[in-house]
Design a protein around this motif. Structure first.
Motif, mmCIF file in Angstrom:
data_model
loop_
_atom_site.group_PDB
_atom_site.id
_atom_site.type_symbol
_atom_site.label_atom_id
_atom_site.label_comp_id
_atom_site.label_asym_id
_atom_site.label_seq_id
_atom_site.Cartn_x
_atom_site.Cartn_y
_atom_site.Cartn_z
ATOM 1 N N ALA A 136 0.851 -1.203 0.000
ATOM 2 C CA ALA A 136 0.000 0.000 0.000
ATOM 3 C C ALA A 136 0.884 1.249 0.000
ATOM 4 O O ALA A 136 0.614 2.218 -0.716
ATOM 5 C CB ALA A 136 -0.909 -0.007 1.219
ATOM 6 N N PHE A 137 1.937 1.211 0.770
ATOM 7 C CA PHE A 137 2.853 2.362 0.864
ATOM 8 C C PHE A 137 3.412 2.723 -0.513
ATOM 9 O O PHE A 137 3.521 3.891 -0.860
ATOM 10 C CB PHE A 137 3.971 1.998 1.852
ATOM 11 C CG PHE A 137 5.066 3.018 1.979
ATOM 12 C CD1 PHE A 137 4.861 4.184 2.712
ATOM 13 C CD2 PHE A 137 6.306 2.803 1.391
ATOM 14 C CE1 PHE A 137 5.879 5.130 2.837
ATOM 15 C CE2 PHE A 137 7.315 3.742 1.509
ATOM 16 C CZ PHE A 137 7.107 4.912 2.234
ATOM 17 N N TRP A 138 3.739 1.697 -1.312
ATOM 18 C CA TRP A 138 4.324 1.955 -2.639
ATOM 19 C C TRP A 138 3.264 1.902 -3.748
ATOM 20 O O TRP A 138 3.602 2.071 -4.918
ATOM 21 C CB TRP A 138 5.416 0.937 -2.957
ATOM 22 C CG TRP A 138 6.654 1.096 -2.132
ATOM 23 C CD1 TRP A 138 7.422 2.220 -2.016
ATOM 24 C CD2 TRP A 138 7.291 0.097 -1.322
ATOM 25 N NE1 TRP A 138 8.485 1.986 -1.191
ATOM 26 C CE2 TRP A 138 8.435 0.687 -0.749
ATOM 27 C CE3 TRP A 138 7.007 -1.238 -1.033
ATOM 28 C CZ2 TRP A 138 9.298 -0.012 0.095
ATOM 29 C CZ3 TRP A 138 7.864 -1.930 -0.195
ATOM 30 C CH2 TRP A 138 8.990 -1.312 0.358
ATOM 31 N N ASP A 139 2.052 1.586 -3.383
ATOM 32 C CA ASP A 139 0.977 1.410 -4.350
ATOM 33 C C ASP A 139 1.368 0.418 -5.454
ATOM 34 O O ASP A 139 1.233 0.687 -6.643
ATOM 35 C CB ASP A 139 0.585 2.778 -4.957
ATOM 36 C CG ASP A 139 -0.775 2.699 -5.641
ATOM 37 O OD1 ASP A 139 -1.534 1.766 -5.323
ATOM 38 O OD2 ASP A 139 -1.057 3.548 -6.509
ATOM 39 N N LYS A 140 1.839 -0.727 -5.027
ATOM 40 C CA LYS A 140 2.255 -1.798 -5.956
ATOM 41 C C LYS A 140 1.225 -2.919 -5.929
ATOM 42 O O LYS A 140 0.683 -3.245 -4.874
ATOM 43 C CB LYS A 140 3.620 -2.361 -5.547
ATOM 44 C CG LYS A 140 4.762 -1.367 -5.707
ATOM 45 C CD LYS A 140 5.274 -1.381 -7.126
ATOM 46 C CE LYS A 140 6.529 -0.534 -7.265
ATOM 47 N NZ LYS A 140 6.965 -0.377 -8.638
ATOM 48 N N GLU A 141 1.026 -3.505 -7.103
ATOM 49 C CA GLU A 141 0.000 -4.551 -7.247
ATOM 50 C C GLU A 141 0.656 -5.897 -7.516
ATOM 51 O O GLU A 141 0.808 -6.284 -8.664
ATOM 52 C CB GLU A 141 -0.901 -4.238 -8.447
ATOM 53 C CG GLU A 141 -1.538 -2.866 -8.454
ATOM 54 C CD GLU A 141 -2.847 -2.837 -7.678
ATOM 55 O OE1 GLU A 141 -3.550 -3.863 -7.730
ATOM 56 O OE2 GLU A 141 -3.125 -1.813 -7.034
ATOM 57 N N VAL A 142 1.064 -6.576 -6.490
ATOM 58 C CA VAL A 142 1.596 -7.937 -6.667
ATOM 59 C C VAL A 142 0.758 -8.854 -5.770
ATOM 60 O O VAL A 142 0.513 -8.507 -4.612
ATOM 61 C CB VAL A 142 3.091 -8.014 -6.259
ATOM 62 C CG1 VAL A 142 3.646 -9.415 -6.473
ATOM 63 C CG2 VAL A 142 3.926 -6.991 -7.022
ATOM 64 N N PRO A 143 0.310 -10.010 -6.293
ATOM 65 C CA PRO A 143 -0.496 -10.898 -5.448
ATOM 66 C C PRO A 143 0.285 -11.388 -4.221
ATOM 67 O O PRO A 143 1.498 -11.614 -4.299
ATOM 68 C CB PRO A 143 -0.819 -12.085 -6.373
ATOM 69 C CG PRO A 143 -0.436 -11.677 -7.740
ATOM 70 C CD PRO A 143 0.502 -10.513 -7.649
ATOM 71 N N VAL A 144 -0.457 -11.557 -3.132
ATOM 72 C CA VAL A 144 0.136 -12.014 -1.862
ATOM 73 C C VAL A 144 -0.627 -13.250 -1.402
ATOM 74 O O VAL A 144 -1.852 -13.202 -1.253
ATOM 75 C CB VAL A 144 0.017 -10.908 -0.785
ATOM 76 C CG1 VAL A 144 0.467 -11.435 0.577
ATOM 77 C CG2 VAL A 144 0.818 -9.673 -1.186
ATOM 78 N N ALA A 145 0.077 -14.329 -1.171
ATOM 79 C CA ALA A 145 -0.573 -15.566 -0.707
ATOM 80 C C ALA A 145 -0.097 -15.892 0.703
ATOM 81 O O ALA A 145 1.113 -15.924 0.956
ATOM 82 C CB ALA A 145 -0.255 -16.710 -1.663
ATOM 83 N N ILE A 146 -1.055 -16.148 1.568
ATOM 84 C CA ILE A 146 -0.709 -16.455 2.969
ATOM 85 C C ILE A 146 -0.249 -17.906 3.060
ATOM 86 O O ILE A 146 -0.908 -18.808 2.545
ATOM 87 C CB ILE A 146 -1.925 -16.263 3.897
ATOM 88 C CG1 ILE A 146 -2.483 -14.850 3.736
ATOM 89 C CG2 ILE A 146 -1.560 -16.554 5.343
ATOM 90 C CD1 ILE A 146 -3.692 -14.566 4.622
ATOM 91 N N GLY A 147 0.869 -18.080 3.732
ATOM 92 C CA GLY A 147 1.437 -19.424 3.838
ATOM 93 C C GLY A 147 1.335 -19.998 5.241
ATOM 94 O O GLY A 147 0.398 -19.685 5.989
ATOM 95 N N SER A 148 2.325 -20.798 5.591
ATOM 96 C CA SER A 148 2.274 -21.617 6.804
ATOM 97 C C SER A 148 2.243 -20.774 8.072
ATOM 98 O O SER A 148 3.007 -19.822 8.199
ATOM 99 C CB SER A 148 3.511 -22.507 6.843
ATOM 100 O OG SER A 148 3.652 -23.141 5.600
ATOM 101 N N ASP A 149 1.393 -21.185 8.994
ATOM 102 C CA ASP A 149 1.302 -20.433 10.250
ATOM 103 C C ASP A 149 2.141 -21.070 11.353
ATOM 104 O O ASP A 149 2.143 -20.611 12.477
ATOM 105 C CB ASP A 149 -0.162 -20.289 10.690
ATOM 106 C CG ASP A 149 -0.800 -21.623 11.025
ATOM 107 O OD1 ASP A 149 -0.144 -22.677 10.833
ATOM 108 O OD2 ASP A 149 -1.964 -21.625 11.476
ATOM 109 N N ARG A 150 2.863 -22.152 11.001
ATOM 110 C CA ARG A 150 3.740 -22.789 11.991
ATOM 111 C C ARG A 150 4.743 -23.676 11.263
ATOM 112 O O ARG A 150 4.506 -24.071 10.117
ATOM 113 C CB ARG A 150 2.935 -23.622 12.980
ATOM 114 C CG ARG A 150 2.297 -24.844 12.353
ATOM 115 C CD ARG A 150 1.251 -25.432 13.234
ATOM 116 N NE ARG A 150 0.122 -24.521 13.339
ATOM 117 C CZ ARG A 150 -0.918 -24.696 14.148
ATOM 118 N NH1 ARG A 150 -0.971 -25.736 14.940
ATOM 119 N NH2 ARG A 150 -1.916 -23.836 14.163
ATOM 120 N N PRO A 151 5.831 -24.007 11.943
ATOM 121 C CA PRO A 151 6.808 -24.924 11.335
ATOM 122 C C PRO A 151 6.199 -26.305 11.102
ATOM 123 O O PRO A 151 5.118 -26.606 11.631
ATOM 124 C CB PRO A 151 7.920 -24.993 12.391
ATOM 125 C CG PRO A 151 7.688 -23.849 13.311
ATOM 126 C CD PRO A 151 6.231 -23.524 13.267
#
Ligand code: BDR
Ligand code: CA
Length: 320
Positions: free
Chosen positions: A69-84
């Motif tokens: 948001a700070f740079w106003d860039k549009e790259v997809p973001v995928a949430i990954g692992s929440d633990r080892p």
């Protein structure tokens, strides 16, 4: 390939528009690495994936979305692992603050960039759908990349290079011999090291020489809005000291991706200790071939410190 020593890597030509996935846990030094990557025209960043590491996966994802948001860039973001894979999560909030990116008032996160699927699925799609091979840069624990390898082993063929910031040729920063990203998920690191993916490691010992010095901070402050933002993050960052220099661990992985000639590189077999009572997460780079194993990585053994400092300022100068 048997054990040997070749330093040819340092002369490698960087391709135009190299396709890249960045797997990250921002993280103050992650934020700086991301700035350098996002504003370099030689890179085509297809996807960011997040992983629990410096703080929880929810917090690091929020941080990444704030940066975009700070740079106003549009790259997809995928949430990954929440633990080892097997262990309880550790964190590095003592270094990066309780949010993981303390020190600056960012605009609201760009939640619309979140993908529907988990990071592993999105990585798989990018790797398989791209005509050219894709480079993965891992600057957090290796959990997502290990899961990718377990779920979609065919991906190995689609990876041009995996560049990770992790491990150490010397001592650790989490345990006596373990570096944080590997200590956070040693079993994942073992899967990744054994995968036969073309792997380059930029370790802690090299990151400790990649410094931003007090006089460079002054230049940054006035450079642009990114320089000002980074300067604020530095006031909260505990990776090094404001007097002797702040350590740009993750920035080194991007520096290697873009300008590898500033590194001295050796080939090695690497593995990770997963059983040790006191040494879990320690990386063993068998530079002298004692274990008689096939080479499975290139490892940066040194960095031109002055060149890195110049590179860093130039990289931030290219940002908004
Ligand atoms: C690594 O650990 C994290 O705290 C940093 O972001 C970096 O990826 C350094 O050991
Ligand atoms: Ca990191």
């Amino acid at each position: 390939m048997l054990h040997g020593s070749s330093l040819k890597e340092g002369k490698k030509k960087v391709k135009k528009s190299r396709k890249v996935i960045i797997d990250t846990d921002p993280g103050i030094d992650d934020a700086i690495a991301i700035a350098a990557a996002l504003f370099d025209e030689r890179l085509d960043i297809k996807l960011f994936t997040t992983v629990a590491g410096n703080v929880s996966v929810d917090k690091v994802t929020k941080n990444l979305l704030k940066l975009l948001a700070f740079w106003d860039k549009e790259v997809p973001v995928a949430i990954g692992s929440d633990r080892p894979l097997l262990r309880e999560a550790i964190n590095a909030s003592d270094i990066h603050g309780s949010t993981g990116m303390d020190g600056y008032e960012f605009p609201e996160s760009k939640y619309e960039l979140l993908t529907k699927n988990h990071a592993v699925i999105e990585m798989y799609k990018v790797l398989m759908e791209s005509k050219e091979k894709t480079t993965i840069v891992g600057i957090g624990p290796l959990t997502n990349i290990a899961l990718l390898l377990r779920m979609y082993p065919e991906c190995v063929e689609r990876v041009e290079e995996l560049i990770i910031m992790g491990g150490s040729l010397a001592r650790g920063n989490y345990g006596v011999l373990s570096e944080f990203n590997i200590a956070a998920d040693p079993e994942a690191a073992k899967i990744v090291f054994e995968s036969k993916m073309p792997l380059t490691v930029v370790g802690l010992d090299v990151g400790e020489k990649a410094l931003v010095l007090p006089e460079e901070r002054a230049t940054l402050q006035k450079m642009n809005k990114t320089g000002d933002m980074i300067d604020h993050l530095f006031s909260a960052y505990r990776g090094g000291s404001l007097d002797t220099g702040l350590k740009m661990y993750d920035g080194c992985a991007i520096a290697y991706l873009l300008d590898p000639e500033m590194f001295e590189v050796r080939e090695s077999y690497v593995t990770v200790e997963t059983q040790g009572l006191l040494t879990a997460g320690a990386t063993l780079f068998d530079l002298d071939g004692y274990l008689g194993k096939e080479i499975n990585c290139r490892v940066c053994v040194d960095i031109d410190e002055k060149q890195f400092r110049r590179w860093f300022l130039e990289a931030i100068r290219k940002c908004d």
